[in-house]
Design an enzyme around this catalytic site. Structure first.
Site, short mmCIF file in Angstrom:
data_model
loop_
_atom_site.label_atom_id
_atom_site.label_comp_id
_atom_site.label_asym_id
_atom_site.label_seq_id
_atom_site.Cartn_x
_atom_site.Cartn_y
_atom_site.Cartn_z
CB SER A 162 -5.01 -3.08 -3.63
OG SER A 162 -4.73 -1.94 -4.06
CE1 TYR B 127 -7.68 -0.87 0.57
CE2 TYR B 127 -5.86 -0.37 -0.94
CZ TYR B 127 -7.24 -1.02 -0.62
OH TYR B 127 -7.91 -1.36 -1.74
#
Length: 257
Positions: free
Chosen positions: A149, A162
């Protein structure tokens, strides 16, 4: 439909919708028989398989709960059963894409231990052990692609847990590439930014201010689409990507450059 990868299997985790479904569809178009892993939504997985087959490709779906303590064992047992049912036992496993993940929100002060451990189980533990169990199956010269990400480069304190899991995926990618290099297996990660998927639908779709804000932050001036990410994965999975390994490819459209 390409014949280049005929009789070779690509497995994509979390492939029933969104980025995972786009990756699966692209790999099927490139000639792979694609194993569509899903966690809960059988209808969505079946729809992805049907769309691939309607386009002339080959795919089959299989279910496994990646939050379970026996996730990797369950994953490959479910794969084997589904592959046998689809008549593809004996085909070579060439590509493994670790796409499945969960994004739980909360600053460090507010993020519960339970949520942290649940997110860690799916985003870090499951890919690690799925790869470990896959190594005897994976063909020499194969490909592993991990979905990371852009949050490992761009700070978003509201999804700090995350971001930590995706940082772990980047480190895993680098080290695994060194370990598997002697087998000719490449290992890379792809790091998307904001992509128009169901996971972002609640705040992005139909919200022109949000769309304009995201577009303004990217060098390419628009919101990412699942197919944008799928194209990068397809390159890394192809023979053209044979000399790229240990890399995290920024796939944010130039966000916050």
């Amino acid at each position: 439909m390409s014949e280049t990868n005929k009789d070779q299997i690509a497995v994509v985790t979390g492939a029933s919708r969104g980025i995972g479904a786009a990756i699966a569809s692209r790999l099927a178009a490139d000639g792979f028989t694609v194993g569509i892993h899903y966690g809960r939504d059988t209808d969505a997985a079946d729809a992805t398989v049907a769309a691939i087959e309607d386009a002339g490709g080959k795919a089959f779906a299989f279910r496994a709960d990646l939050a379970a303590g026996t996730a990797a064992e369950d994953f490959w047992a479910s794969f084997d059963k589904a592959a046998a049912g689809a008549g593809v036992i004996g085909q070579s496993l060439k590509v493994l894409v670790n796409n499945a993940g969960v994004t739980l929100r909360g600053a460090i002060e507010d993020f519960s231990r339970e949520d942290f451990l649940a997110q860690q189980a799916v985003n870090v533990n499951a890919p690690y052990f799925i790869v470990k169990e896959a190594l005897p199956r994976l063909a020499d010269g194969g490909r592993i692609v991990n979905i990371s990400s852009g949050v490992t480069r761009i700070a978003f304190p509201e999804i700090i847990g995350y971001a930590l899991t995706k940082g772990a995926i980047d480190a895993f990618t680098l080290t695994l590439a060194k370990h598997l290099g002697p087998r000719g297996i490449t290992v890379n990660a792809v790091a998307p930014g904001v992509v128009d998927t169901d996971i972002n639908a609640s705040w992005l779709r139909g919200n022109q201010d949000a769309i304009d804000g995201v577009s303004a932050s990217t060098a390419l001036g628009r919101v990412g689409q699942p197919e944008d990410i799928a194209s990068i994965v397809a390159f890394l999975a192809s023979d053209d990507g044979r000399w790229v390994t240990g890399q995290t490819v920024d796939a944010t459209g130039g966000t916050n450059l």
